[in-house]
Design an enzyme around this catalytic site. Sequence first.
Site, PDB file in Angstrom:
ATOM      1  N   ASP A   1      54.989  -7.936  37.581  1.00  0.00           N
ATOM      2  CA  ASP A   1      54.606  -8.069  36.170  1.00  0.00           C
ATOM      3  C   ASP A   1      53.082  -7.951  36.073  1.00  0.00           C
ATOM      4  OD1 ASP A   1      54.072  -8.814  33.562  1.00  0.00           O
ATOM      5  OD2 ASP A   1      55.589 -10.380  33.529  1.00  0.00           O
TER       6      ASP A   1
ATOM      7  N   ASN B   1      67.202 -20.784  28.673  1.00  0.00           N
ATOM      8  CA  ASN B   1      66.066 -21.697  28.796  1.00  0.00           C
ATOM      9  C   ASN B   1      65.687 -22.308  27.441  1.00  0.00           C
ATOM     10  OD1 ASN B   1      64.048 -23.044  30.158  1.00  0.00           O
ATOM     11  ND2 ASN B   1      62.676 -21.292  30.309  1.00  0.00           N
TER      12      ASN B   1
ATOM     13  N   GLY C   1      60.536 -17.676  29.788  1.00  0.00           N
ATOM     14  CA  GLY C   1      60.377 -18.500  30.986  1.00  0.00           C
ATOM     15  C   GLY C   1      60.813 -17.807  32.261  1.00  0.00           C
ATOM     16  N   LYS C   2      60.810 -16.464  32.244  1.00  0.00           N
ATOM     17  CA  LYS C   2      61.245 -15.680  33.396  1.00  0.00           C
ATOM     18  C   LYS C   2      60.449 -15.994  34.657  1.00  0.00           C
ATOM     19  CE  LYS C   2      59.766 -11.590  33.022  1.00  0.00           C
ATOM     20  NZ  LYS C   2      58.627 -11.770  33.970  1.00  0.00           N
ATOM     21  N   THR C   3      59.131 -16.051  34.517  1.00  0.00           N
ATOM     22  CA  THR C   3      58.286 -16.307  35.679  1.00  0.00           C
ATOM     23  C   THR C   3      58.501 -17.722  36.226  1.00  0.00           C
ATOM     24  OG1 THR C   3      56.595 -14.733  34.979  1.00  0.00           O
ATOM     25  CG2 THR C   3      55.893 -16.475  36.484  1.00  0.00           C
TER      26      THR C   3
ATOM     27  N   GLY D   1      58.514 -14.280  27.276  1.00  0.00           N
ATOM     28  CA  GLY D   1      58.466 -15.534  26.540  1.00  0.00           C
ATOM     29  C   GLY D   1      59.645 -16.446  26.767  1.00  0.00           C
TER      30      GLY D   1
END
Length: 337
Positions: free
Chosen positions: A61, A264, A36-38, A34
Site C-alpha cells: 500500500d 470491523n 481497518g485493513k492495515t 478506511g
Amino acid sequence: MDPVLREDDLPEACLQNILYQKSLKWVFVGGKGGGGKTTVSCGVAIQLSLVRETVLLLSVDPAHNISDAFGQCFTKTPTKVEGFNNLFAMEVDTDNDENQTLFEPDDGSETVQLGNNLVKIVLSIFPGIGETMRYAKIMKLVKNMDFSVIVIDTASSGHTLKLLTFPSMMGKALRNFLELRNRMGPYLNQISMLFGPGFNVEEIIQKIDELLNYINTFNQQLKNHEKTTFICVCIAEFLSLYETERLFQELNNNEIDCHNIVVNQLYPNNEESDPNCKKCSSRKELQRTYLEQIKDLYLNCHVTKLPLLEKEVRGVPDLKDFSNYLIYPNYVYPKIE
C-alpha cells in the site's frame, strides 16, 4: 509451537482457521480504504507469529501504514519488528518504483530495465504490465527469503482487483502475441531492419516468452488454495459491503481462495451502551441490517466481527490487544505478554 487454544475450544466466527492451516505461505488482506485493513493485517501477522517460526508482514500500500501502526520505520528490506523475535516487516511501493527490473534471472546475469529498453515499447501495449510485474517480482523476492508465511497488506480494492485479474488476462494476451510471432516468423528479420540495427525482434520475443512463464508461476501461486488465501475486511456500511462483494466475486471468478470476512468497527450491543444516545441506536440498527446481509451473502465463510474501539490502535501493545479480537472476537482477553 502450539496454538493458544485447542481448535475445539474456539468460537467459529474467528480467524483461528488461518493459524491452523499450516500449509499457508501467502495471506492477502484487502478491502475498501478506511475499514481497518492495515490494522487487521498487523493483527493477523502478530497471531501467526505465535504459531509459525518466522512471519513477514509485507505492505504494498503506497500509504505505508504499517510503519505508522507499529511506530517504527520499515523499508524495502525486511526489518525485525520491535518487541518480537520472529516477526519482520517491509514496505514496497508498487506504483512509484520506476527502476524496478522487468526480468531478473536467478543467476544474476544482466537484467532488462523496464524504463530504458525496447522490450518496454512492445509490452507497453498491455495496460498494467509494469504494476503486475512489480508485484510478481516482489512475490519472487520474498519467496526466496526464509519466512514460514507472508502476510500481504494490499492497497485499495480497485488496486487489488487489478492485481488479481491481470495475470490471467496478461497470460492470454502474451500467448496470442507469441502465436502471432510464429505466424510471422519469416518476416521478423525484415521487421527488424525497419526499426534499425538496435531493434532485435528475437530478443523481444525471448523476453516475452520468459515473462509469460513468470506470470504463469505467479498465477499458480495465487490459485493454490493450500498456499494462498485472501481475507476481506469491511465495515457494516453500504459502500464497504458493495466493494467487498465485488472483491469476493472476483476472487471466486479467478479461483483464489477466500473464506474469511472481517467486519470491523461494530457498535457494542451490551449494557455499556448508552440507551439515550439516538445516534448510537440508529447506527447499531443500521449495522444490524448489513450484518444480516453479510450473513446471507457469506454462508460458507468465517465472518469475524470486531468491535468499535474507544481509541486508535497504534503501537505494539495496542496491536497485540487488537490481535486477540481476531481469535477471540466475543471475549476480552488480557494483553499478550
